[in-house]
Write a protein that holds these residues in place. Structure first.
Motif, PDB file in Angstrom:
ATOM      1  N   VAL A  19       0.766  -1.042   0.023  1.00 15.79           N
ATOM      2  CA  VAL A  19       0.050   0.021  -0.048  1.00 15.79           C
ATOM      3  C   VAL A  19       0.974   1.384  -0.092  1.00 15.79           C
ATOM      4  O   VAL A  19       0.704   2.397  -0.669  1.00 15.79           O
ATOM      5  N   LEU A  22       2.244   1.812  -3.422  1.00 10.17           N
ATOM      6  CA  LEU A  22       1.537   2.436  -4.377  1.00 10.17           C
ATOM      7  C   LEU A  22       1.295   3.786  -4.051  1.00 10.17           C
ATOM      8  O   LEU A  22       0.953   4.735  -5.013  1.00 10.17           O
ATOM      9  N   SER A 141     -28.522  -0.429  -2.939  1.00  9.87           N
ATOM     10  CA  SER A 141     -28.803   0.175  -4.206  1.00  9.87           C
ATOM     11  C   SER A 141     -29.077   1.640  -3.967  1.00  9.87           C
ATOM     12  O   SER A 141     -28.540   2.468  -5.028  1.00  9.87           O
ATOM     13  N   VAL A 142     -29.620   2.078  -3.064  1.00 11.54           N
ATOM     14  CA  VAL A 142     -29.770   3.403  -2.744  1.00 11.54           C
ATOM     15  C   VAL A 142     -28.624   4.221  -2.436  1.00 11.54           C
ATOM     16  O   VAL A 142     -27.921   3.814  -1.451  1.00 11.54           O
ATOM     17  N   PRO A 143     -28.058   5.269  -3.070  1.00  5.27           N
ATOM     18  CA  PRO A 143     -26.779   5.869  -2.791  1.00  5.27           C
ATOM     19  C   PRO A 143     -26.910   6.475  -1.439  1.00  5.27           C
ATOM     20  O   PRO A 143     -27.758   7.143  -1.011  1.00  5.27           O
ATOM     21  N   ALA A 202     -28.196 -15.776   5.909  1.00  2.00           N
ATOM     22  CA  ALA A 202     -27.636 -16.823   5.012  1.00  2.00           C
ATOM     23  C   ALA A 202     -26.860 -17.994   6.123  1.00  2.00           C
ATOM     24  O   ALA A 202     -27.229 -19.220   5.902  1.00  2.00           O
ATOM     25  N   ALA A 248     -14.673  -1.518   4.746  1.00  2.00           N
ATOM     26  CA  ALA A 248     -14.223  -0.830   3.597  1.00  2.00           C
ATOM     27  C   ALA A 248     -15.379   0.111   2.885  1.00  2.00           C
ATOM     28  O   ALA A 248     -15.175   1.209   2.618  1.00  2.00           O
ATOM     29  N   SER A 290      -6.525   2.782   5.163  1.00  2.00           N
ATOM     30  CA  SER A 290      -6.155   1.425   4.873  1.00  2.00           C
ATOM     31  C   SER A 290      -5.547   0.571   6.033  1.00  2.00           C
ATOM     32  O   SER A 290      -5.869  -0.514   6.209  1.00  2.00           O
ATOM     33  N   TYR A 293      -8.371  -0.509   8.173  1.00  2.00           N
ATOM     34  CA  TYR A 293      -9.100  -1.475   7.690  1.00  2.00           C
ATOM     35  C   TYR A 293      -8.253  -2.766   7.902  1.00  2.00           C
ATOM     36  O   TYR A 293      -8.969  -3.832   8.513  1.00  2.00           O
ATOM     37  N   VAL A 294      -6.977  -2.727   7.589  1.00  2.00           N
ATOM     38  CA  VAL A 294      -6.347  -4.091   7.635  1.00  2.00           C
ATOM     39  C   VAL A 294      -6.255  -4.543   9.215  1.00  2.00           C
ATOM     40  O   VAL A 294      -6.477  -5.609   9.354  1.00  2.00           O
TER      41      VAL A 294
ATOM     42  N   ASP B 146      -3.378  -7.855  -2.876  1.00  2.00           N
ATOM     43  CA  ASP B 146      -3.880  -7.839  -1.357  1.00  2.00           C
ATOM     44  C   ASP B 146      -3.830  -6.300  -1.191  1.00  2.00           C
ATOM     45  O   ASP B 146      -4.480  -5.879  -0.426  1.00  2.00           O
ATOM     46  N   LEU B 148      -3.532  -3.645  -3.130  1.00  4.11           N
ATOM     47  CA  LEU B 148      -4.855  -2.561  -3.689  1.00  4.11           C
ATOM     48  C   LEU B 148      -5.949  -2.870  -3.017  1.00  4.11           C
ATOM     49  O   LEU B 148      -6.668  -1.847  -2.865  1.00  4.11           O
ATOM     50  N   MET B 149      -6.355  -4.186  -2.379  1.00  4.68           N
ATOM     51  CA  MET B 149      -7.527  -4.256  -2.028  1.00  4.68           C
ATOM     52  C   MET B 149      -7.744  -3.853  -0.403  1.00  4.68           C
ATOM     53  O   MET B 149      -8.831  -3.746  -0.083  1.00  4.68           O
ATOM     54  N   ALA B 150      -6.721  -3.574   0.060  1.00  2.00           N
ATOM     55  CA  ALA B 150      -6.382  -2.953   1.408  1.00  2.00           C
ATOM     56  C   ALA B 150      -6.811  -1.551   1.254  1.00  2.00           C
ATOM     57  O   ALA B 150      -7.297  -1.189   2.372  1.00  2.00           O
ATOM     58  N   PRO B 152      -9.516   0.738   0.662  1.00  2.00           N
ATOM     59  CA  PRO B 152     -11.184   0.981   0.328  1.00  2.00           C
ATOM     60  C   PRO B 152     -11.401   1.585  -1.182  1.00  2.00           C
ATOM     61  O   PRO B 152     -10.585   2.727  -1.160  1.00  2.00           O
ATOM     62  N   LEU B 239     -22.914   3.741  -9.186  1.00  2.00           N
ATOM     63  CA  LEU B 239     -22.987   4.162  -7.751  1.00  2.00           C
ATOM     64  C   LEU B 239     -21.527   5.073  -7.649  1.00  2.00           C
ATOM     65  O   LEU B 239     -21.851   6.333  -7.038  1.00  2.00           O
ATOM     66  N   ALA B 284     -31.288   5.671  -8.037  1.00  2.00           N
ATOM     67  CA  ALA B 284     -31.447   4.380  -7.025  1.00  2.00           C
ATOM     68  C   ALA B 284     -32.141   3.158  -7.807  1.00  2.00           C
ATOM     69  O   ALA B 284     -31.755   2.226  -7.892  1.00  2.00           O
ATOM     70  N   VAL B 287     -29.522   1.372 -10.028  1.00  2.00           N
ATOM     71  CA  VAL B 287     -28.622   0.484  -9.464  1.00  2.00           C
ATOM     72  C   VAL B 287     -29.626  -0.679  -8.863  1.00  2.00           C
ATOM     73  O   VAL B 287     -28.930  -1.743  -8.937  1.00  2.00           O
ATOM     74  N   LEU B 288     -30.563  -0.468  -8.393  1.00  2.00           N
ATOM     75  CA  LEU B 288     -31.348  -1.472  -7.942  1.00  2.00           C
ATOM     76  C   LEU B 288     -31.828  -2.548  -9.128  1.00  2.00           C
ATOM     77  O   LEU B 288     -31.706  -3.663  -8.867  1.00  2.00           O
ATOM     78  N   ASN B 291     -28.556  -4.470  -9.761  1.00  2.00           N
ATOM     79  CA  ASN B 291     -28.310  -5.537  -8.640  1.00  2.00           C
ATOM     80  C   ASN B 291     -29.242  -6.687  -8.571  1.00  2.00           C
ATOM     81  O   ASN B 291     -29.077  -7.762  -8.354  1.00  2.00           O
ATOM     82  N   ASP B 295     -28.471 -10.424  -8.973  1.00  2.00           N
ATOM     83  CA  ASP B 295     -29.149 -11.468  -8.111  1.00  2.00           C
ATOM     84  C   ASP B 295     -29.690 -12.653  -8.693  1.00  2.00           C
ATOM     85  O   ASP B 295     -29.443 -13.794  -8.649  1.00  2.00           O
ATOM     86  N   ARG B 298     -27.058 -14.697 -10.692  1.00  2.00           N
ATOM     87  CA  ARG B 298     -26.376 -15.541  -9.694  1.00  2.00           C
ATOM     88  C   ARG B 298     -27.174 -16.750  -9.355  1.00  2.00           C
ATOM     89  O   ARG B 298     -26.554 -17.984  -9.388  1.00  2.00           O
ATOM     90  N   LYS B 307     -25.925 -20.079  -2.865  1.00  2.00           N
ATOM     91  CA  LYS B 307     -26.133 -20.434  -1.544  1.00  2.00           C
ATOM     92  C   LYS B 307     -25.501 -19.167  -0.630  1.00  2.00           C
ATOM     93  O   LYS B 307     -26.012 -19.209   0.625  1.00  2.00           O
ATOM     94  N   ARG B 308     -24.609 -18.609  -0.950  1.00  2.00           N
ATOM     95  CA  ARG B 308     -23.833 -17.678  -0.094  1.00  2.00           C
ATOM     96  C   ARG B 308     -24.874 -16.486   0.224  1.00  2.00           C
ATOM     97  O   ARG B 308     -25.580 -16.035  -0.772  1.00  2.00           O
TER      98      ARG B 308
END
Lengths: 313, 308
Positions: A19, A22, A141-143, A202, A248, A290, A293-294, B146, B148-150, B152, B239, B284, B287-288, B291, B295, B298, B307-308
């Motif tokens: 991070v 980057l 969906s609603v921002p 779930a 996040a 970050s 988050y981590v 990893d 990059l994903m850290a 947000p 969004l 909205a 985006v709805l 989504n 769904d 999926r 299942k998830r």
């Protein structure tokens, strides 16, 4: 356990290092000479050169990276181009509203979402379940700013229950603090509630099919105890995981919510810094968020043992 | 060589029937129907914007600023002729027609959603295949992902737009980059599980060259999950674009986007909430719809994920 903790903590170091690389490269990609920007418009070439030497900008890029990292580790995030303060001071001043907002949001989200998810799982296939799931898709969906303005319109403008916008520090009284915090927190919690409720549902549905639930029912255990003691506890690991990953989303939402409610927090600072092209501040805020988050996800991993004694480290 | 078709035949025979069943199920799924219908509506609205009774969405009119929805006035065309015009959704603080801006705004949202989904899936697929198949590159690529994903996603996007000049292209790049690692992870995990399958081992034994192996045996397994993932990326991209525009760091304010219209309406929100309300509802709903489609896809295409 302690050894595992140390191992996990060590494993976050390479992630944070990447991070940092980057974020560092991002500043180097930007046009413009940081030394010239700090020196200001009236500086002569000599002054700029002096600043360049002081900041180490005349060194090779690898050396610069290590200078920068060294400074970071000592808590020196550099100087803001725009606010004319050190970035560390700037961040410290903006910390309270953001922490308050985030904590309040998590509190609301968990207390609403978990029972909602359990209820949906228990009433699986009924209209209650469909309602909760429908709300969940809506929540995704609603921002967040549309929710924010809708709530402001209803509760602050039409009903006049709470102030429209703004923030009051905790030190100036708890009542006013809470009054201004409640609407942004509810706004921000909607997407988080959607996420957690969905995962709770779930996860609980899966657990409800287990043998020990049938056993608990057979011995005449009260339904509420079956749901919240037997089922929820065993369903907790994925729920806690999604709470951690959802941070996040929360951080992204903080940036928007603080802008809608004019809260002077880190999120607002991020937007202001981007608008002013204040790169040292942008870097510091990204690194900080970050890291949080981590670390939260590290904490989540460690919490697993509380819920599932089968997990041993 | 003669062993190849013998071993591959049963695997393909098993894989084929559910796919046709899935397509039929897909068209009966309420989420797919409603979501798909709404997306079609928004797309057509964007394409047909000029003929939907709109006026120039960028036209500033100082005399008719901040008018409430339903206000009527006379419009004078260039040739001097006049006609009545009703501001269905009112006007903004520069006197621009909100209805026209909302209708034109669909263009940017749909364009950004589809483009971001396509690009991030394509890049993610490529990197994911490499990571899953080239062992020595796997570690390096995944550690990078990893990292990059850290960060947000929205934060990374906001930071990335600050690097370029504001515009459609930089917004798309800024939204694509945070999405890539998620696609890479998905593709890599599929590749890792598929490469242990007997039919892949058989193909390797039969001497199939690696590129052919990837295209013929590994790639088809990624299609369904990637369609699903791509749909969710599309929703999130729409969004994020709106959020960037709303915060004033996205597409320049002259271009009508739903986020920009709302950003414009912020300061006078207490008196004229319509500037936020109308684009907000359209955003909205879109985006709805995406989504819901995701769904539905999926549930039907990817039973393992459902299942998830």
């Amino acid at each position: 356990m302690f050894l595992y903790f140390l191992r996990r903590l060590a494993a976050t170091i390479p992630v944070m290092l990447i991070v940092a690389v980057l974020v560092f490269l991002m500043l180097r990609l930007t046009p413009g000479d940081p030394a010239a920007i700090i020196a200001g418009d009236n500086a002569n070439a000599e002054q700029v050169a002096l600043i360049r030497t002081r900041l180490g900008l005349d060194q090779p890029i690898i050396v610069q990276f290590f200078i920068w990292m060294g400074n970071l580790l000592r808590g020196d995030f550099g100087e803001s181009f725009f606010f004319k303060k050190t970035v560390a001071e700037l961040i410290l001043g903006r910390l309270e509203p953001t922490i308050a907002l985030a904590l309040c949001t998590i509190l609301i989200a968990v207390t609403v979402a978990v029972p909602l998810g359990v209820l949906a799982a228990y009433k699986q296939g009924t209209w209650i379940d469909r309602l909760v799931m429908g709300f969940s898709v809506m929540g995704f969906s609603v921002p967040v700013f549309v929710i924010g303005y809708a709530l402001i319109y209803l509760f602050a403008i039409k009903l006049n229950w709470v102030p429209v916008q703004g923030y009051q520090p905790l030190s100036q009284g708890f009542g006013g603090f809470l009054q201004r915090l409640i609407l942004p927190s509810v706004t921000l919690s909607v997407i988080y509630i959607a996420l957690i409720a969905r995962m709770t549902r779930a996860s609980v549905i899966e657990v409800l099919g287990e043998d020990y639930i049938r056993t608990a029912r057979a011995k005449g255990q009260v339904e509420s105890k079956i749901l919240f003691r037997h089922a929820l506890k065993n369903a907790a690991v994925p729920i806690v995981t999604v709470i951690g990953l959802g941070v996040a989303l929360l951080i992204g939402g903080v940036v928007v919510t603080e802008s809608v409610f004019t809260i002077p927090g880190l999120g607002r600072l991020t937007v202001d810094a981007v608008l002013a092209r204040d790169y040292p501040t942008i870097q510091a805020v990204i690194l900080l968020f970050s890291l949080v988050y981590v670390l939260i996800n590290l904490a989540v991993d460690l919490v697993y043992t509380l819920f599932d004694p089968r997990i041993r480290y | 060589m003669s062993a190849e078709p013998v071993i591959l035949a049963p695997a393909e025979a098993i894989a084929a029937p559910p796919r046709f069943g899935a397509w039929r199920k897909l068209l009966r799924h309420p989420g797919v129907l409603i979501g798909g219908g709404l997306i079609l509506f928004m797309t057509l609205m964007g394409i047909l914007a000029p003929v939907l009774g709109t006026i120039n969405p960028a036209e500033i009119n100082p005399t008719f600023r901040n008018r409430v929805p339903g206000m009527e006035r006379t419009i004078r065309a260039d040739d001097g002729s006049t006609r009545p015009y009703k501001h269905l959704m009112g006007t903004d603080s520069l006197g621009r027609d909100v209805y026209s801006r909302v209708v034109y705004g669909a263009r940017v949202s749909i364009l950004v959603g589809v483009t971001v989904a396509t690009i991030s899936v394509a890049i993610g697929l490529l990197i994911g295949l490499v990571a899953g198949y080239v062992r020595w590159l796997d570690g390096i690529i995944m550690r990078f992902m990893d990292g990059l994903m850290a960060i947000p996603a929205i934060l990374l996007a906001i930071a990335l737009v600050s690097l370029f000049r504001a515009g459609l292209f930089s917004v798309i790049v800024a939204i694509v980059v945070p999405e890539i690692p998620r696609v890479v992870r998905l593709v890599r995990s599929i590749v890792l599980s598929v490469r242990e399958e007997p039919y892949v081992e058989a193909a390797i034994m039969a001497g199939t060259p690696t590129p052919a192996l990837l295209v013929r045996h590994v790639l088809p397994n990624t299609v369904a999950p990637l369609i699903v993932q791509g749909t969710f990326i599309c929703a999130s991209a729409i969004l994020v674009e709106a959020i960037l525009s709303f915060l004033g760091v996205g597409i320049p304010p002259e271009t009508p986007t739903w986020g920009n219209i709302m950003a414009e309406g912020r300061s006078l929100f207490r008196v004229y909430p319509h500037n936020i309300l109308f684009p907000g509802v359209f955003l909205a709903l879109t985006v709805l719809a995406v989504n819901m489609l995701g769904d539905g896809l999926r549930d039907t295409l990817d039973p393992k994920m459902a299942k998830r």
